[in-house]
Each structure stands twice: as C-alpha cells, then as structure tokens.
Design a protein around this motif. Structure first.
Motif: not given
Length: 279
Positions: A71-89, A91-97
């Motif tokens: 919560v302090a900041g590591a979340f910014m490196l999470d692929p799910y966070y990147q997909a939603a916040s940066r790319d606005r993707r 749906g349902v995704f596996r991590l490898r997607d």
C-alpha cells in the motif's frame, strides 16, 4: 451465466449484501463457489488516493503480510495496477497475461507473489469512477494447481454482473481539490535515480523495477542487450547497490521516507546526511 446451483445461491445472497459491511466477504464466497480458490484479496483504488484493502486472506505459506509495503508504494510495480491505471484495461486476466517477460525474476515478484506462495493468479479489474478501479485477486497456492482456460472463461462470463455489484457497493466519492497521492507516487517512481543517473540509466532502472528482462528491456529501448547490461552496471555502481533486491528496497525506503513529497528524486533527501546535533 454458469449453470451452478451453489454459485446461483451465493450470487443471490451477494445482491442482498450490497452496501453492507460483509459484502466483500460474501463476494469472495460467491467467487469460490464457482471456481476453486486458495486465497483472495480485494483492493479498491479511489480516483486519487492510495489503495484500500477491503478483503485479505493470509495464505498458510506466508508468515507475515507484505500489504503495508504494498500500500505504501510497491503497488505501482504490480502488473494488474499498471494495466488498469496506465492502460485502462478491464476484465478478467491471469498474471501471465499482463506481466512482462522476466517478471518472475523481479524482486517485486519474489517479495509479493512468491512470498504469498502463489502458483497462479487470476484477477478481476473493474472500472470505478474516472480514474478509480477495483482489483479482485484470486490466488492458487498448491503446486501445479493453476487456473484452467475453462475456469478463466467461467470467471469472465460473470464479470459484467460482478462489476455492477462492486460499483454499486464501492461508489466513488468526490475527490475534487484533494491531493492526488497516486499521481505523486507515479512522479516519484519516474524520477527515481534521476539526480545521480543519466537519462538512459534512469530509464533502464525504471524498467528493471517493473520486472522487465534484459531482452525485453533492450527491445523497449531499441538498444542492444550488451548496452542494457552496461547501463545497468553503471547505474548500480552510482546507486551503490549490487542486486535487483537492493535496488527494489532502496526505491521503497526512499519513497516511504519522503514524507510530504513535493517532486523530484526521492534519493536527494534520503541520501542526505542527518544534521549534526547542536553543541
């Protein structure tokens, strides 16, 4: 909609829990009635604020939680966070997607996913407001126990109704005039190391933190693999770190010690020697 009587019963209960304190718990019960899941986490990202943990299960393989660091900041490196916040993707995704090649060798993966004991993850990304979203992470921790294509398809088929219920429950609150904390953290990540490194070295370090392999990093920057290695070597020397693990914790430590961040490289204040006591 899946022809599953247990799921249909739990879904009916979920409709009655919208707006109630136990909505998140019932949501997880509903999803588990459709697809076997070992643990689950629900994170709600408001438009501008840091993520809110609405539901969390501590896996048996994990002695202590790393959510404070997340919560302090590591979340910014999470692929799910990147997909939603940066790319606005959404749906349902596996991590490898979503994860870049080499992500499993990254320190973020080792600190978060591997420590949780995850063998596989399948997650919902649901929009909630202009810049907000909801991440429902479903994990498998047993060896060789991964989500099948059929199970992913079953989760995807219920995504529309789950999205509507979650949006009704976690309605975005107005944030006009509020400090955009997430934007500040994005700036801190982008500026990390800029006071000590060349522009190219800082780019390399940023991509290393996001879990890119040497090969994909070279492709993204249109440079050779050997040039990537050289930039990384020089950057590590200037930052006085010897590994990706040390780089990861240097970034987190400098970020968490920044206090009222006003811009620039967090290392400037972090590496400044403490003032001498007055005699």
């Amino acid at each position: 909609m899946p022809a599953n009587s247990a799921y249909n019963q739990e879904l009916a209960r979920l409709f009655t829990r919208v707006g109630q304190d136990d909505f998140a718990e019932q949501l997880v019960i509903t999803l588990k009635s459709l697809v076997p899941v070992d643990d689950a986490t629900i994170l709600v990202y408001p438009d501008k604020a840091l993520p809110i943990i609405e539901y969390f299960e501590v896996p048996e393989t994990m002695a202590t939680s790393t959510l404070d660091m997340f919560v302090a900041g590591a979340f910014m490196l999470d692929p799910y966070y990147q997909a939603a916040s940066r790319d606005r993707r959404f749906g349902v995704f596996r991590l490898r997607d979503l994860a870049p090649a080499g992500f499993r060798d990254s320190e973020y993966y080792k600190t978060w996913y591997k420590r949780c004991g995850y063998q596989d993850e399948c997650g919902f990304l649901l929009p909630n407001g202009d810049q907000g979203f909801i991440n429902i992470a479903l994990g498998r921790t047993r060896p060789r126990n991964k989500f099948s294509p059929q199970q992913v398809a079953a989760l995807a088929s219920i995504q529309p109704v789950i999205a509507v219920l979650c949006q009704q429950h976690w309605q975005t609150m107005p944030t006009q005039g509020a400090v955009n904390l997430r934007a500040q953290l994005h700036t801190a990540l982008q500026e990390f190391g800029s006071s000590l490194l060349t522009e190219r070295e800082a780019q390399v370090i940023n991509l290393v933190l996001h879990g890119h392999s040497t090969k994909t990093l070279a492709e993204k920057l249109s440079i050779s693999v050997e040039t990537v290695k050289l930039h990384r070597k020089h950057a590590y020397a200037k930052l006085e770190v010897g590994s990706q693990a040390e780089l990861f914790y240097l970034f987190l430590d400098s970020l968490m010690s920044a206090g009222d961040y006003a811009g620039g490289d967090t290392l400037v204040a972090y590496l400044q020697p403490p003032p001498r006591p007055c005699l």
